[in-house]
Write an enzyme that holds these catalytic residues in place. Sequence first.
Site, PDB file in Angstrom:
ATOM      1  N   ALA A  65      22.113   4.621  72.346  1.00  0.00           N
ATOM      2  CA  ALA A  65      23.413   4.773  71.705  1.00  0.00           C
ATOM      3  C   ALA A  65      24.299   5.563  72.663  1.00  0.00           C
ATOM      4  O   ALA A  65      23.805   6.277  73.533  1.00  0.00           O
ATOM      5  CB  ALA A  65      23.261   5.495  70.382  1.00  0.00           C
ATOM      6  N   GLY A 110      18.395   3.861  71.304  1.00  0.00           N
ATOM      7  CA  GLY A 110      18.919   2.708  70.571  1.00  0.00           C
ATOM      8  C   GLY A 110      18.605   1.381  71.248  1.00  0.00           C
ATOM      9  O   GLY A 110      18.547   0.341  70.585  1.00  0.00           O
ATOM     10  N   GLU A 113      15.145   0.587  70.195  1.00  0.00           N
ATOM     11  CA  GLU A 113      15.256   0.225  68.765  1.00  0.00           C
ATOM     12  C   GLU A 113      15.831  -1.182  68.591  1.00  0.00           C
ATOM     13  O   GLU A 113      15.411  -1.931  67.709  1.00  0.00           O
ATOM     14  CB  GLU A 113      16.123   1.273  68.045  1.00  0.00           C
ATOM     15  CG  GLU A 113      15.399   2.613  67.947  1.00  0.00           C
ATOM     16  CD  GLU A 113      16.303   3.787  67.574  1.00  0.00           C
ATOM     17  OE1 GLU A 113      17.423   3.880  68.115  1.00  0.00           O
ATOM     18  OE2 GLU A 113      15.903   4.604  66.737  1.00  0.00           O
ATOM     19  N   GLU A 133      15.226  10.741  72.381  1.00  0.00           N
ATOM     20  CA  GLU A 133      16.206  11.480  71.570  1.00  0.00           C
ATOM     21  C   GLU A 133      15.935  12.975  71.438  1.00  0.00           C
ATOM     22  O   GLU A 133      16.860  13.779  71.440  1.00  0.00           O
ATOM     23  CB  GLU A 133      16.320  10.874  70.160  1.00  0.00           C
ATOM     24  CG  GLU A 133      17.047   9.542  70.110  1.00  0.00           C
ATOM     25  CD  GLU A 133      16.142   8.340  70.311  1.00  0.00           C
ATOM     26  OE1 GLU A 133      15.007   8.507  70.786  1.00  0.00           O
ATOM     27  OE2 GLU A 133      16.576   7.225  69.981  1.00  0.00           O
TER      28      GLU A 133
HETATM   29  N1  CO8 Z   1      25.408   6.802  76.561  1.00  0.00           N
HETATM   30  C1  CO8 Z   1      26.541   6.869  77.291  1.00  0.00           C
HETATM   31  N2  CO8 Z   1      26.586   6.680  78.607  1.00  0.00           N
HETATM   32  C2  CO8 Z   1      25.435   6.409  79.238  1.00  0.00           C
HETATM   33  C3  CO8 Z   1      24.212   6.323  78.549  1.00  0.00           C
HETATM   34  C4  CO8 Z   1      24.229   6.526  77.155  1.00  0.00           C
HETATM   35  N3  CO8 Z   1      23.124   6.423  76.408  1.00  0.00           N
HETATM   36  N4  CO8 Z   1      23.238   6.055  79.432  1.00  0.00           N
HETATM   37  C5  CO8 Z   1      23.830   5.966  80.638  1.00  0.00           C
HETATM   38  N5  CO8 Z   1      25.155   6.190  80.529  1.00  0.00           N
HETATM   39  C6  CO8 Z   1      26.148   6.179  81.604  1.00  0.00           C
HETATM   40  C7  CO8 Z   1      26.045   7.407  82.443  1.00  0.00           C
HETATM   41  O1  CO8 Z   1      26.722   8.496  81.866  1.00  0.00           O
HETATM   42  C8  CO8 Z   1      26.704   6.944  83.720  1.00  0.00           C
HETATM   43  O2  CO8 Z   1      28.110   6.967  83.540  1.00  0.00           O
HETATM   44  P1  CO8 Z   1      29.077   7.507  84.757  1.00  0.00           P
HETATM   45  O3  CO8 Z   1      28.815   6.548  85.876  1.00  0.00           O
HETATM   46  O4  CO8 Z   1      30.443   7.382  84.151  1.00  0.00           O
HETATM   47  O5  CO8 Z   1      28.628   8.894  85.042  1.00  0.00           O
HETATM   48  C9  CO8 Z   1      26.290   5.491  83.811  1.00  0.00           C
HETATM   49  O6  CO8 Z   1      25.898   5.127  82.496  1.00  0.00           O
HETATM   50  C10 CO8 Z   1      25.121   5.272  84.730  1.00  0.00           C
HETATM   51  O7  CO8 Z   1      24.065   6.116  84.326  1.00  0.00           O
HETATM   52  P2  CO8 Z   1      23.295   7.102  85.323  1.00  0.00           P
HETATM   53  O8  CO8 Z   1      24.179   7.499  86.448  1.00  0.00           O
HETATM   54  O9  CO8 Z   1      22.702   8.204  84.509  1.00  0.00           O
HETATM   55  O10 CO8 Z   1      22.159   6.122  85.858  1.00  0.00           O
HETATM   56  P3  CO8 Z   1      20.745   6.533  86.418  1.00  0.00           P
HETATM   57  O11 CO8 Z   1      20.147   5.280  87.006  1.00  0.00           O
HETATM   58  O12 CO8 Z   1      20.820   7.730  87.294  1.00  0.00           O
HETATM   59  O13 CO8 Z   1      19.883   6.961  85.140  1.00  0.00           O
HETATM   60  C11 CO8 Z   1      19.056   6.696  82.883  1.00  0.00           C
HETATM   61  C12 CO8 Z   1      19.534   5.992  84.181  1.00  0.00           C
HETATM   62  C13 CO8 Z   1      17.714   7.415  83.159  1.00  0.00           C
HETATM   63  C14 CO8 Z   1      18.834   5.594  81.855  1.00  0.00           C
HETATM   64  C15 CO8 Z   1      20.106   7.710  82.417  1.00  0.00           C
HETATM   65  O14 CO8 Z   1      21.383   7.085  82.392  1.00  0.00           O
HETATM   66  C16 CO8 Z   1      19.848   8.258  81.042  1.00  0.00           C
HETATM   67  O15 CO8 Z   1      18.990   9.113  80.870  1.00  0.00           O
HETATM   68  N6  CO8 Z   1      20.606   7.790  80.032  1.00  0.00           N
HETATM   69  C17 CO8 Z   1      20.509   8.249  78.663  1.00  0.00           C
HETATM   70  C18 CO8 Z   1      19.244   7.725  78.028  1.00  0.00           C
HETATM   71  C19 CO8 Z   1      19.123   8.268  76.629  1.00  0.00           C
HETATM   72  O16 CO8 Z   1      18.916   9.434  76.403  1.00  0.00           O
HETATM   73  N7  CO8 Z   1      19.196   7.359  75.631  1.00  0.00           N
HETATM   74  C20 CO8 Z   1      19.078   7.722  74.235  1.00  0.00           C
HETATM   75  C21 CO8 Z   1      20.429   7.962  73.664  1.00  0.00           C
HETATM   76  S1  CO8 Z   1      20.325   8.569  72.022  1.00  0.00           S
HETATM   77  C22 CO8 Z   1      20.067   7.204  71.094  1.00  0.00           C
HETATM   78  O17 CO8 Z   1      19.987   6.084  71.564  1.00  0.00           O
HETATM   79  C23 CO8 Z   1      19.920   7.431  69.635  1.00  0.00           C
HETATM   80  C24 CO8 Z   1      20.072   6.092  68.834  1.00  0.00           C
HETATM   81  C25 CO8 Z   1      20.432   6.366  67.418  1.00  0.00           C
HETATM   82  C26 CO8 Z   1      21.621   7.281  67.221  1.00  0.00           C
HETATM   83  C27 CO8 Z   1      22.196   7.224  65.881  1.00  0.00           C
HETATM   84  C28 CO8 Z   1      22.512   8.569  65.250  1.00  0.00           C
HETATM   85  C29 CO8 Z   1      23.878   9.055  65.340  1.00  0.00           C
END
Ligand code: CO8
Length: 259
Positions: A65, A110, A113, A133
């Site tokens: 998400a 997400g 999921e 999460e």
């Molecule tokens: N949300 C928003 N932006 C994201 C997300 C995300 N989940 N994941 C990546 N991005 C963005 C980054 O911020 C980045 O943006 P920018 O270039 O503007 O800085 C761009 O995508 C590229 O990402 P990275 O530079 O981080 O890429 P890497 O290859 O270095 O890393 C990863 C890849 C490991 C996947 C890393 O991006 C990461 O850890 N992302 C987040 C993963 C995460 O924690 N996901 C779970 C989110 S919580 C969730 O899904 C809950 C679902 C239910 C919620 C409902 C209740 C309210």
Amino acid sequence: MEYKNLILKKEGNVCFLSINRPNALNALNTQVLEELSIAIDEVEKDQDVYVLIITGEGKAFVAGADIVEMKEKNAAEARTFSQLGIEIFRKLELMEKPVIAAVNGFALGGGCELAMSADIRIAGEKAKFGQPEVGLGITPGFAGTQRLSRLVGTAKAKELIFTADIISAHEAERIGLVNKVVPQEELLSTALEMGNKIASKGQLAVRYSKAAINRGIETDIETGMTIERDLFGLCFATEDQKEGMSAFVEKRAPEFKLK
Ligand code: CO8
């Protein structure tokens, strides 16, 4: 319908739906979720589509998400956002048509999921799975606690959710989270091949089988068997059953007509 964050492409009776927000690793914000909901309805209504394949553009399937959108939400807003995702993923899961997730990269939070709401998961070798999460101070919110437990058992689900570990495609296959892992470049062709194989069968029979599995698994076995018996009986009211069995007896390939 013109989508800002999705690409829909038909190949015969199979429809590819690709989440197209690669700059944010296809993170699910409200707009993506709302478009996904509309696309599910569109695919379900389209008589020519028998199988849906969901994938992601770029290096991610869906990296979760959208954390930027979620960050400032209060408790009520977060609950509403969770409900939105839960309803849309449930709609996907309960589509009459079969859904294959072709997981091309990160399937986190997400994204995992979403993949778990599909009927079948095929992963490319570069795919990664996890429910990270708790590392953000939240629980899974789009039914990850429920579907992961049902797919891999409570012990493994608890390990993955409590540790926030990210696992490889092969590990996901080993624990039963994905059906199979294929070389990255063969992911979409493998998914299409499976989609075409499913599309060549009697579609009402495929859809009734899906309904029997989905409804039966959520109830006791006696009720589940009753659901199967009734849907089995219903198959005999279809032209496809007559055609399928006649073709067998006449030693020819069946020509199913979805009737
Ligand atoms: N949300 C928003 N932006 C994201 C997300 C995300 N989940 N994941 C990546 N991005 C963005 C980054 O911020 C980045 O943006 P920018 O270039 O503007 O800085 C761009 O995508 C590229 O990402 P990275 O530079 O981080 O890429 P890497 O290859 O270095 O890393 C990863 C890849 C490991 C996947 C890393 O991006 C990461 O850890 N992302 C987040 C993963 C995460 O924690 N996901 C779970 C989110 S919580 C969730 O899904 C809950 C679902 C239910 C919620 C409902 C209740 C309210």
